[in-house]
Write a protein that holds these residues in place. Structure first.
Motif, PDB file in Angstrom:
ATOM      1  N   PRO A   1     -11.599  -1.811  10.332  1.00  0.00           N
ATOM      2  CA  PRO A   1     -11.296  -0.917  11.343  1.00  0.00           C
ATOM      3  C   PRO A   1     -11.148   0.638  10.960  1.00  0.00           C
ATOM      4  CG  PRO A   1      -9.557  -2.897  10.889  1.00  0.00           C
ATOM      5  CD  PRO A   1     -10.679  -2.827  10.008  1.00  0.00           C
ATOM      6  N   GLU A   2     -10.985   0.831   9.842  1.00  0.00           N
ATOM      7  CA  GLU A   2     -11.148   2.493   9.601  1.00  0.00           C
ATOM      8  C   GLU A   2     -12.301   2.981   9.801  1.00  0.00           C
ATOM      9  OE1 GLU A   2     -10.360   5.250   5.630  1.00  0.00           O
ATOM     10  OE2 GLU A   2     -10.427   3.093   5.376  1.00  0.00           O
TER      11      GLU A   2
ATOM     12  N   ALA B   1      -9.010  -1.089  16.006  1.00  0.00           N
ATOM     13  CA  ALA B   1      -7.523  -0.895  15.801  1.00  0.00           C
ATOM     14  C   ALA B   1      -6.981  -1.647  14.612  1.00  0.00           C
ATOM     15  CB  ALA B   1      -6.537  -1.354  16.936  1.00  0.00           C
ATOM     16  N   GLU B   2      -5.967  -0.820  13.579  1.00  0.00           N
ATOM     17  CA  GLU B   2      -5.351  -1.544  12.387  1.00  0.00           C
ATOM     18  C   GLU B   2      -4.793  -2.566  12.816  1.00  0.00           C
ATOM     19  OE1 GLU B   2      -5.959  -1.237   9.253  1.00  0.00           O
ATOM     20  OE2 GLU B   2      -7.199   0.281   9.172  1.00  0.00           O
ATOM     21  N   SER B   3      -3.887  -2.387  13.972  1.00  0.00           N
ATOM     22  CA  SER B   3      -2.935  -3.541  14.479  1.00  0.00           C
ATOM     23  C   SER B   3      -3.471  -4.606  15.021  1.00  0.00           C
ATOM     24  CB  SER B   3      -1.731  -2.947  15.086  1.00  0.00           C
ATOM     25  OG  SER B   3      -2.165  -2.129  16.241  1.00  0.00           O
ATOM     26  N   GLY B   4      -4.857  -4.478  15.526  1.00  0.00           N
ATOM     27  CA  GLY B   4      -5.347  -5.397  16.374  1.00  0.00           C
ATOM     28  C   GLY B   4      -6.018  -6.485  15.578  1.00  0.00           C
TER      29      GLY B   4
ATOM     30  N   ARG C   1      -8.894  -8.715  14.001  1.00  0.00           N
ATOM     31  CA  ARG C   1     -10.133  -8.328  12.915  1.00  0.00           C
ATOM     32  C   ARG C   1     -11.166  -9.406  13.021  1.00  0.00           C
ATOM     33  NH1 ARG C   1      -7.810  -4.979   7.896  1.00  0.00           N
ATOM     34  NH2 ARG C   1      -6.339  -3.962   9.156  1.00  0.00           N
TER      35      ARG C   1
ATOM     36  N   ASP D   1     -10.492 -13.065  17.567  1.00  0.00           N
ATOM     37  CA  ASP D   1      -9.489 -13.747  18.779  1.00  0.00           C
ATOM     38  C   ASP D   1      -9.992 -15.155  19.316  1.00  0.00           C
ATOM     39  OD1 ASP D   1      -7.452 -12.227  19.150  1.00  0.00           O
ATOM     40  OD2 ASP D   1      -8.001 -11.056  20.839  1.00  0.00           O
TER      41      ASP D   1
END
Length: 128
Positions: A21-22, A64-67, A69, A94
């Motif tokens: 994500p970064e 997104a870091e919180s989404g 992966r 997902d």
């Protein structure tokens, strides 16, 4: 290690970085991994150029870091010629599986491995 295993290993490391994500959220980090002649045919069938993918990547899945992966698996790779590696693998994000193929090339003054071409094909729900 030999040239083939070194190149394949570096290409796999690059693929994994592009799923981070970064990196996905940072145009400057992603630019380091994409060849200026980069082209992608995405899972949707859309053709992406270097500039288009760099602009869109921060808003794409996996950025997104919180989404969710990407979960990669089944990496295989082969050195097609000096400075050219072909990788195939699968990702799950997902619950959606996608088969992926990419070409990585090493050229130019900095001689680093960069993704030159990428194609993503959705796996049907039956997994065939």
């Amino acid at each position: 290690m030999n040239q083939e295993t070194d190149g394949v290993g570096e290409a796999i490391a690059g693929e994994l970085r592009l799923m981070d994500p970064e990196v996905r959220a940072s145009r400057s980090l992603a630019r380091q991994l994409l060849d200026p002649d980069f082209v992608e045919v995405g899972a949707s069938g859309r053709r992406w150029t270097y500039d288009e993918i760099l602009a869109a990547m921060p808003g794409m899945d996996g950025a997104a870091e919180s989404g969710p992966r990407y979960e990669p698996s089944r990496f295989t790779g082969v050195l097609l010629a000096p400075g050219l590696v072909h990788l195939t693998y699968e990702t799950t994000l997902d619950g959606d599986r996608v088969r992926r193929s990419s070409l990585w090339r090493k050229q130019g003054a900095d001689a680093t491995w960069r993704m030159y071409y990428h194609q993503a094909t959705p796996v049907p729900p039956d997994g065939a």
